[in-house]
Design an enzyme around this catalytic site. Structure first.
Site, PDB file in Angstrom:
ATOM      1  N   ASP A 154       0.862  -1.191   0.000  1.00 14.15           N
ATOM      2  CA  ASP A 154       0.000   0.000   0.000  1.00 14.15           C
ATOM      3  C   ASP A 154       0.891   1.230   0.000  1.00 14.15           C
ATOM      4  OD1 ASP A 154      -1.978   2.060   0.871  1.00 14.15           O
ATOM      5  OD2 ASP A 154      -3.267   0.335   1.280  1.00 14.15           O
ATOM      6  N   LEU A 190      -0.264   4.074   1.106  1.00 13.45           N
ATOM      7  CA  LEU A 190      -0.843   4.867   2.205  1.00 13.45           C
ATOM      8  C   LEU A 190      -1.397   6.215   1.724  1.00 13.45           C
ATOM      9  CD1 LEU A 190       1.749   4.123   5.085  1.00 13.45           C
ATOM     10  CD2 LEU A 190      -0.342   2.868   4.505  1.00 13.45           C
ATOM     11  N   ASN A 217      -4.385   6.826   0.889  1.00 13.41           N
ATOM     12  CA  ASN A 217      -5.701   7.045   1.496  1.00 13.41           C
ATOM     13  C   ASN A 217      -5.878   6.204   2.759  1.00 13.41           C
ATOM     14  OD1 ASN A 217      -8.241   8.377   1.446  1.00 13.41           O
ATOM     15  ND2 ASN A 217      -9.228   6.504   0.718  1.00 13.41           N
ATOM     16  N   LEU A 241       1.883   1.130  -6.699  1.00 13.95           N
ATOM     17  CA  LEU A 241       1.654   0.335  -7.919  1.00 13.95           C
ATOM     18  C   LEU A 241       2.123   1.085  -9.167  1.00 13.95           C
ATOM     19  CD1 LEU A 241      -1.855  -1.330  -7.382  1.00 13.95           C
ATOM     20  CD2 LEU A 241       0.401  -2.359  -7.120  1.00 13.95           C
ATOM     21  N   SER A 284     -17.153  -3.168  -8.693  1.00 14.39           N
ATOM     22  CA  SER A 284     -18.175  -2.403  -7.977  1.00 14.39           C
ATOM     23  C   SER A 284     -19.510  -2.492  -8.697  1.00 14.39           C
ATOM     24  CB  SER A 284     -17.723  -0.941  -7.948  1.00 14.39           C
ATOM     25  OG  SER A 284     -18.775  -0.087  -7.584  1.00 14.39           O
ATOM     26  N   TYR A 321     -14.426   7.284 -12.315  1.00 18.62           N
ATOM     27  CA  TYR A 321     -14.117   6.198 -11.366  1.00 18.62           C
ATOM     28  C   TYR A 321     -14.735   4.885 -11.847  1.00 18.62           C
ATOM     29  CZ  TYR A 321     -14.794   3.013  -7.487  1.00 18.62           C
ATOM     30  OH  TYR A 321     -14.850   1.871  -6.733  1.00 18.62           O
ATOM     31  N   LYS A 363     -13.235   0.985 -13.332  1.00 23.49           N
ATOM     32  CA  LYS A 363     -13.635  -0.389 -12.958  1.00 23.49           C
ATOM     33  C   LYS A 363     -14.007  -1.181 -14.209  1.00 23.49           C
ATOM     34  CE  LYS A 363     -13.005  -0.033  -8.579  1.00 23.49           C
ATOM     35  NZ  LYS A 363     -11.774  -0.630  -8.040  1.00 23.49           N
ATOM     36  N   ASN A 369     -17.815  11.586   1.770  1.00 22.03           N
ATOM     37  CA  ASN A 369     -18.687  11.620   0.593  1.00 22.03           C
ATOM     38  C   ASN A 369     -19.850  10.654   0.746  1.00 22.03           C
ATOM     39  OD1 ASN A 369     -16.882  13.286  -1.002  1.00 22.03           O
ATOM     40  ND2 ASN A 369     -15.557  11.490  -1.120  1.00 22.03           N
ATOM     41  N   LEU A 378     -22.690   8.061   2.598  1.00 22.03           N
ATOM     42  CA  LEU A 378     -23.780   8.284   3.554  1.00 22.03           C
ATOM     43  C   LEU A 378     -23.410   7.895   4.991  1.00 22.03           C
ATOM     44  CD1 LEU A 378     -26.789   9.004   4.028  1.00 22.03           C
ATOM     45  CD2 LEU A 378     -27.311   6.593   3.588  1.00 22.03           C
ATOM     46  N   ARG A 420     -28.222  14.525  -5.864  1.00 23.25           N
ATOM     47  CA  ARG A 420     -26.800  14.669  -6.185  1.00 23.25           C
ATOM     48  C   ARG A 420     -26.613  14.236  -7.638  1.00 23.25           C
ATOM     49  NH1 ARG A 420     -22.638  11.310  -2.454  1.00 23.25           N
ATOM     50  NH2 ARG A 420     -23.770   9.570  -3.396  1.00 23.25           N
TER      51      ARG A 420
HETATM   52  P1  NAD Z   1      -9.565   2.650   0.520  1.00 27.34           P
HETATM   53  O1  NAD Z   1      -9.208   3.946  -0.095  1.00 27.34           O
HETATM   54  O2  NAD Z   1      -9.801   2.617   1.979  1.00 27.34           O
HETATM   55  O3  NAD Z   1      -8.458   1.554   0.158  1.00 27.34           O
HETATM   56  C1  NAD Z   1      -7.714   1.588  -1.033  1.00 27.34           C
HETATM   57  C2  NAD Z   1      -6.248   1.502  -0.649  1.00 27.34           C
HETATM   58  O4  NAD Z   1      -5.445   1.524  -1.843  1.00 27.34           O
HETATM   59  C3  NAD Z   1      -5.773   2.661   0.231  1.00 27.34           C
HETATM   60  O5  NAD Z   1      -5.149   2.142   1.387  1.00 27.34           O
HETATM   61  C4  NAD Z   1      -4.782   3.415  -0.655  1.00 27.34           C
HETATM   62  O6  NAD Z   1      -3.733   3.997   0.104  1.00 27.34           O
HETATM   63  C5  NAD Z   1      -4.304   2.314  -1.589  1.00 27.34           C
HETATM   64  N1  NAD Z   1      -3.788   2.787  -2.894  1.00 27.34           N
HETATM   65  C6  NAD Z   1      -4.405   3.615  -3.767  1.00 27.34           C
HETATM   66  N2  NAD Z   1      -3.618   3.811  -4.849  1.00 27.34           N
HETATM   67  C7  NAD Z   1      -2.493   3.060  -4.671  1.00 27.34           C
HETATM   68  C8  NAD Z   1      -1.312   2.849  -5.422  1.00 27.34           C
HETATM   69  N3  NAD Z   1      -1.112   3.451  -6.593  1.00 27.34           N
HETATM   70  N4  NAD Z   1      -0.365   2.021  -4.920  1.00 27.34           N
HETATM   71  C9  NAD Z   1      -0.537   1.427  -3.723  1.00 27.34           C
HETATM   72  N5  NAD Z   1      -1.626   1.597  -2.956  1.00 27.34           N
HETATM   73  C10 NAD Z   1      -2.605   2.409  -3.424  1.00 27.34           C
HETATM   74  O7  NAD Z   1     -10.842   2.085  -0.269  1.00 27.34           O
HETATM   75  P2  NAD Z   1     -11.773   0.826   0.055  1.00 27.34           P
HETATM   76  O8  NAD Z   1     -13.134   1.345   0.362  1.00 27.34           O
HETATM   77  O9  NAD Z   1     -11.118  -0.097   0.997  1.00 27.34           O
HETATM   78  O10 NAD Z   1     -11.852   0.172  -1.393  1.00 27.34           O
HETATM   79  C11 NAD Z   1     -11.022  -0.887  -1.791  1.00 27.34           C
HETATM   80  C12 NAD Z   1     -11.327  -1.257  -3.228  1.00 27.34           C
HETATM   81  O11 NAD Z   1     -12.702  -1.607  -3.349  1.00 27.34           O
HETATM   82  C13 NAD Z   1     -11.102  -0.113  -4.223  1.00 27.34           C
HETATM   83  O12 NAD Z   1     -10.590  -0.653  -5.417  1.00 27.34           O
HETATM   84  C14 NAD Z   1     -12.489   0.440  -4.440  1.00 27.34           C
HETATM   85  O13 NAD Z   1     -12.616   1.065  -5.696  1.00 27.34           O
HETATM   86  C15 NAD Z   1     -13.329  -0.835  -4.363  1.00 27.34           C
HETATM   87  N6  NAD Z   1     -14.724  -0.584  -3.994  1.00 27.34           N
HETATM   88  C16 NAD Z   1     -15.011   0.148  -2.880  1.00 27.34           C
HETATM   89  C17 NAD Z   1     -16.336   0.414  -2.545  1.00 27.34           C
HETATM   90  C18 NAD Z   1     -16.675   1.282  -1.363  1.00 27.34           C
HETATM   91  O14 NAD Z   1     -17.769   1.834  -1.330  1.00 27.34           O
HETATM   92  N7  NAD Z   1     -15.816   1.414  -0.368  1.00 27.34           N
HETATM   93  C19 NAD Z   1     -17.361  -0.100  -3.330  1.00 27.34           C
HETATM   94  C20 NAD Z   1     -17.032  -0.873  -4.455  1.00 27.34           C
HETATM   95  C21 NAD Z   1     -15.703  -1.100  -4.790  1.00 27.34           C
HETATM   96  C1  WQD Z   2     -25.833   6.267  -0.723  1.00 25.89           C
HETATM   97  C2  WQD Z   2     -27.186   6.991  -0.753  1.00 25.89           C
HETATM   98  C3  WQD Z   2     -27.105   9.151  -1.807  1.00 25.89           C
HETATM   99  C4  WQD Z   2     -24.475  11.060   1.121  1.00 25.89           C
HETATM  100  C5  WQD Z   2     -20.825   5.127  -3.920  1.00 25.89           C
HETATM  101  C6  WQD Z   2     -20.161   5.035  -5.262  1.00 25.89           C
HETATM  102  C7  WQD Z   2     -20.137   3.615  -5.734  1.00 25.89           C
HETATM  103  C8  WQD Z   2     -19.532   2.687  -4.679  1.00 25.89           C
HETATM  104  C9  WQD Z   2     -20.134   2.907  -3.330  1.00 25.89           C
HETATM  105  C10 WQD Z   2     -17.237   2.348  -5.090  1.00 25.89           C
HETATM  106  C11 WQD Z   2     -27.489   7.699  -2.080  1.00 25.89           C
HETATM  107  C12 WQD Z   2     -27.431   9.287  -0.338  1.00 25.89           C
HETATM  108  C13 WQD Z   2     -25.259  10.153   0.445  1.00 25.89           C
HETATM  109  C14 WQD Z   2     -25.103  12.181   1.753  1.00 25.89           C
HETATM  110  C15 WQD Z   2     -27.234  11.368   0.981  1.00 25.89           C
HETATM  111  N1  WQD Z   2     -18.151   2.945  -4.498  1.00 25.89           N
HETATM  112  N2  WQD Z   2     -26.617  10.299   0.385  1.00 25.89           N
HETATM  113  N3  WQD Z   2     -26.469  12.282   1.653  1.00 25.89           N
HETATM  114  O1  WQD Z   2     -23.471   6.769  -4.213  1.00 25.89           O
HETATM  115  O2  WQD Z   2     -24.562   4.537  -3.667  1.00 25.89           O
HETATM  116  O3  WQD Z   2     -22.152   4.634  -4.045  1.00 25.89           O
HETATM  117  O4  WQD Z   2     -20.124   4.300  -2.991  1.00 25.89           O
HETATM  118  O5  WQD Z   2     -17.316   1.588  -6.014  1.00 25.89           O
HETATM  119  O6  WQD Z   2     -19.410   3.599  -6.911  1.00 25.89           O
HETATM  120  O7  WQD Z   2     -20.888   5.831  -6.192  1.00 25.89           O
HETATM  121  O8  WQD Z   2     -23.041   5.617  -1.982  1.00 25.89           O
HETATM  122  O9  WQD Z   2     -22.950   6.323   0.357  1.00 25.89           O
HETATM  123  O10 WQD Z   2     -22.474   8.018  -1.447  1.00 25.89           O
HETATM  124  O11 WQD Z   2     -24.813   7.186  -1.142  1.00 25.89           O
HETATM  125  O12 WQD Z   2     -28.469  11.508   0.938  1.00 25.89           O
HETATM  126  O13 WQD Z   2     -24.451  13.041   2.346  1.00 25.89           O
HETATM  127  O14 WQD Z   2     -27.144   8.036   0.230  1.00 25.89           O
HETATM  128  O15 WQD Z   2     -27.848  10.072  -2.573  1.00 25.89           O
HETATM  129  O16 WQD Z   2     -28.864   7.595  -2.313  1.00 25.89           O
HETATM  130  P1  WQD Z   2     -23.404   5.470  -3.558  1.00 25.89           P
HETATM  131  P2  WQD Z   2     -23.231   6.824  -1.004  1.00 25.89           P
END
Ligand code: NAD
Ligand code: WQD
Length: 346
Positions: free
Chosen positions: A31, A33, A35, A59, A124, A148, A152, A197, A199, A291
């Site tokens: 990682d 770090l 984020n 990476l 995702s 974003y 994916k 960002n 909910l 939004r």
């Molecule tokens: P996160 O930001 O907490 O974790 C991602 C990690 O990747 C971080 O620790 C960051 O430091 C590291 N990172 C980013 N770019 C890098 C690089 N170039 N080299 C090395 N490390 C790097 O996010 P998360 O919520 O744990 O998500 C993990 C994965 O799941 C991501 O690919 C995200 O897109 C996917 N995902 C997340 C969600 C969600 O809502 N959290 C939903 C669907 C998919």
């Molecule tokens: C959930 C619901 C908002 C914030 C996002 C990414 C998605 C995936 C998961 C990575 C929605 C509402 C939100 C607020 C609100 N990530 N809301 N007030 O948008 O479903 O998904 O995270 O792959 O790609 O788009 O998740 O938690 O932002 O929103 O009313 O302050 O809550 O409108 O209906 P979302 P979210």
């Protein structure tokens, strides 16, 4: 097995490391770090009583990736690393394409060089765009509504092409719905930098009194109460989905795609109520405009994962809210010492 977990210090990665260590796998984390904080990995060790190896590496730097493969005989890679903020991806698309796509290409090239051809990729539900009907199965048409999401889709396409070029690759594309919650110890959880960002972290900070009120983004959707509906899934259930995917990847082989969701949608207002119950705090909110880019409702058909992996989510909405609140209360400033330090980092 010895697993390389890219992005293992992040939210989903750290929870997955706990479950992998609990299953007695060996874990190596890579990682940068960008984020996250190394403190999450200290907590992972503390929770499990086991150790793991950590490389602060990027990476975008192939030499740094290769050094990890030179040091360890890796059986499979779980690839979480990437940038994930939808709004930021709209304002800085090149940063997102560079980090997520180039980072993944570098990883795949090094894996090829070291003949490691087993990978689980964090996709995702965003790849389904605005679905025509619900629940969403893996066969639904794919589209992207922001850069974003496009990363994916593009990485999924790259992995599919790679598999078609060389059938000795074993690739699992896991499409996560909306991960929330935290480990029940309250020692690891989601630690967003700045104003959240998403909910649930936003609600948690309102409950703490750090933010005055939640803005509910629209109550005129075609849903029972008019607010957005999502398939919120407890992050520990999601982590266990990865543990269950590994044996399937190595025995069934090939390219496989699974939704990881609960199959149940909850609205924004239901989440507020759930969190009020768990925290005993009133969550002030105001309905504002939709939004841009949001969809009304989204939930998974998780039947394929249940049948193929023997996995299904078991935690409830109450668990999701309770565990988020427990983590937030125990760690008001996330992994950082003070709010000041958090602001400076941001
Ligand atoms: P996160 O930001 O907490 O974790 C991602 C990690 O990747 C971080 O620790 C960051 O430091 C590291 N990172 C980013 N770019 C890098 C690089 N170039 N080299 C090395 N490390 C790097 O996010 P998360 O919520 O744990 O998500 C993990 C994965 O799941 C991501 O690919 C995200 O897109 C996917 N995902 C997340 C969600 C969600 O809502 N959290 C939903 C669907 C998919
Ligand atoms: C959930 C619901 C908002 C914030 C996002 C990414 C998605 C995936 C998961 C990575 C929605 C509402 C939100 C607020 C609100 N990530 N809301 N007030 O948008 O479903 O998904 O995270 O792959 O790609 O788009 O998740 O938690 O932002 O929103 O009313 O302050 O809550 O409108 O209906 P979302 P979210």
């Amino acid at each position: 097995m010895k697993l390389l977990v890219t992005g293992g210090a992040g939210y989903i990665g750290s929870h997955t490391c706990v479950e992998l260590l609990n299953e007695n796998h060996d874990v190596v984390v890579l990682d940068n770090l960008s984020n996250s904080s190394e403190e999450s990995l200290n907590r992972v060790k503390q929770i499990t009583g086991k150790s793991l190896e950590f490389y602060k590496a990027d990476l975008l730097n192939k030499q740094q990736i290769a050094a990890v493969f030179a040091d360890h005989k890796i059986d499979a890679v779980i690839h979480f690393a990437g940038l994930k903020a939808v709004g930021e991806s709209v304002s800085t698309p090149l940063k997102y394409f560079h980090n997520n796509i180039t980072g993944t290409l570098n990883l795949l090239e090094v894996m090829t060089e070291f003949n490691v051809k087993n990978i689980v990729f964090s996709s995702s539900a965003t790849v389904y765009g605005d679905p025509a009907s619900l629940p969403i199965t893996e066969e639904f048409p794919l589209s992207a509504t922001n850069p974003y999401g496009r990363t994916k889709l593009m990485i999924e396409a790259i992995l599919k092409d790679l598999y078609h070029s060389d059938k000795s690759w074993n690739i699992a594309l896991l499409r996560y719905f909306n991960p929330v919650g935290a480990h029940q110890s309250g020692d690891i959880g989601e630690d967003p930098l700045g104003i959240p960002n998403n909910l649930v972290p936003y609600i948690a900070q309102v409950a703490m009194g750090f933010l005055p009120r939640l803005s509910v983004f629209g109550n005129d959707y075609d849903t029972p109460d008019g607010t957005g509906v999502r398939d919120f899934i407890h992050v520990v259930d999601l982590a266990l989905g990865h543990v269950k995917t590994l044996p399937k990847l190595l025995t069934h082989k090939g390219l496989m795609i699974y939704n990881l969701g609960t199959g149940q949608g909850y609205s924004v207002l239901e989440m507020i109520k759930g969190f009020e119950k768990a925290s005993g705090k009133k969550i002030p909110y105001k309905v504002v405009d939709r939004r841009p880019g949001d969809i009304g409702a989204c939930w998974a058909d998780p039947a394929k994962a249940k049948k193929a992996l023997g996995w299904e989510a078991s935690k409830t909405l109450a668990d999701m809210c309770q565990d988020t609140w427990n983590w937030q209360k125990k760690n008001p400033n996330g992994y950082r010492q003070s709010i000041k330090e958090k602001r400076e980092h941001h």
